[in-house]
Write a protein that holds these residues in place. Structure first.
Motif, PDB file in Angstrom:
ATOM      1  N   HIS A   1      33.547   8.032 -57.787  1.00 25.94           N
ATOM      2  CA  HIS A   1      34.969   7.647 -57.752  1.00 25.94           C
ATOM      3  C   HIS A   1      35.332   7.052 -56.378  1.00 25.94           C
TER       4      HIS A   1
ATOM      5  N   HIS B   1      41.620   1.307 -63.834  1.00 23.92           N
ATOM      6  CA  HIS B   1      41.161   2.461 -63.061  1.00 23.92           C
ATOM      7  C   HIS B   1      41.874   3.742 -63.497  1.00 23.92           C
TER       8      HIS B   1
ATOM      9  N   GLU C   1      43.963  11.707 -53.742  1.00 25.48           N
ATOM     10  CA  GLU C   1      43.216  11.906 -54.985  1.00 25.48           C
ATOM     11  C   GLU C   1      41.810  12.441 -54.691  1.00 25.48           C
TER      12      GLU C   1
ATOM     13  N   ASP D   1      40.514   7.639 -63.590  1.00 25.08           N
ATOM     14  CA  ASP D   1      41.400   8.754 -63.256  1.00 25.08           C
ATOM     15  C   ASP D   1      41.529   9.725 -64.434  1.00 25.08           C
TER      16      ASP D   1
ATOM     17  N   HIS E   1      36.924   3.367 -55.321  1.00 25.19           N
ATOM     18  CA  HIS E   1      38.066   3.137 -54.421  1.00 25.19           C
ATOM     19  C   HIS E   1      37.664   2.186 -53.290  1.00 25.19           C
TER      20      HIS E   1
HETATM   21 FE   LIG Z   1      41.406   6.837 -58.447  1.00 24.78          FE
END
Ligand SMILES: [Fe+2]
Length: 152
Positions: A76, A115, A61, A120, A80
């Protein structure tokens, strides 16, 4: 614990990512199905596979967001990382023999669903546009080789 059902809120419209999210949810549902009388090794195996797959997915990702020049990539990535450190702690406790299988499920369930539905969804439009340009240019080679880089 209830199974997670796939729904339109979770769909970000990028097939390759939706497929990976579905796979993670399948892993979580399998874990939910595991009763206490299952052999501990079986549960450990599944938790390892689930964590491993999730890390590959994060890396994939992030590569997509980077390629698309997504401006909130850094934020982002921090998200994570925060998740990774939480799940690592629980995983260590599990390995030490503590009964945290349910906590792992719960963390995955609450964190992951939020998330996907929030973070996303935010990168989806820009990454989707960029991806369709790349795919037209190289007929899917970039995607294939990037998947190959992160998933074994
Ligand atoms: Fe993500």
């Amino acid at each position: 614990m209830q199974h997670i059902n796939w729904n339109s809120e979770l769909e970000i419209g990028i097939n390759v990512i939706d497929g990976q999210h579905k796979r993670i949810i399948e892993y979580i549902n399998n874990l939910i199905d595991m009763k206490d009388d299952y052999q501990k090794e079986k549960i450990a195996e599944l938790i390892n596979a689930l964590i491993d797959y999730t890390y590959s997915h994060f890396a994939f990702e992030e590569a997509l967001m980077e390629e698309a020049g997504y401006e909130y990539l850094y934020v982002h990535q921090r998200t994570h990382e925060a998740f990774t450190s939480k799940i690592n702690k629980l995983h260590d406790m599990f390995i030490e023999g503590q009964d945290v299988g349910k906590d792992i499920c719960e963390l995955l369930q609450t964190w992951l669903l939020n998330h996907i539905a929030e973070d996303d969804q935010s990168y989806a439009p820009i990454v989707k546009d960029k991806l369709s340009v790349i795919q037209k240019k190289d007929s899917g080679n970039w995607i294939k080789s990037t998947i190959g880089r992160f998933f074994n």
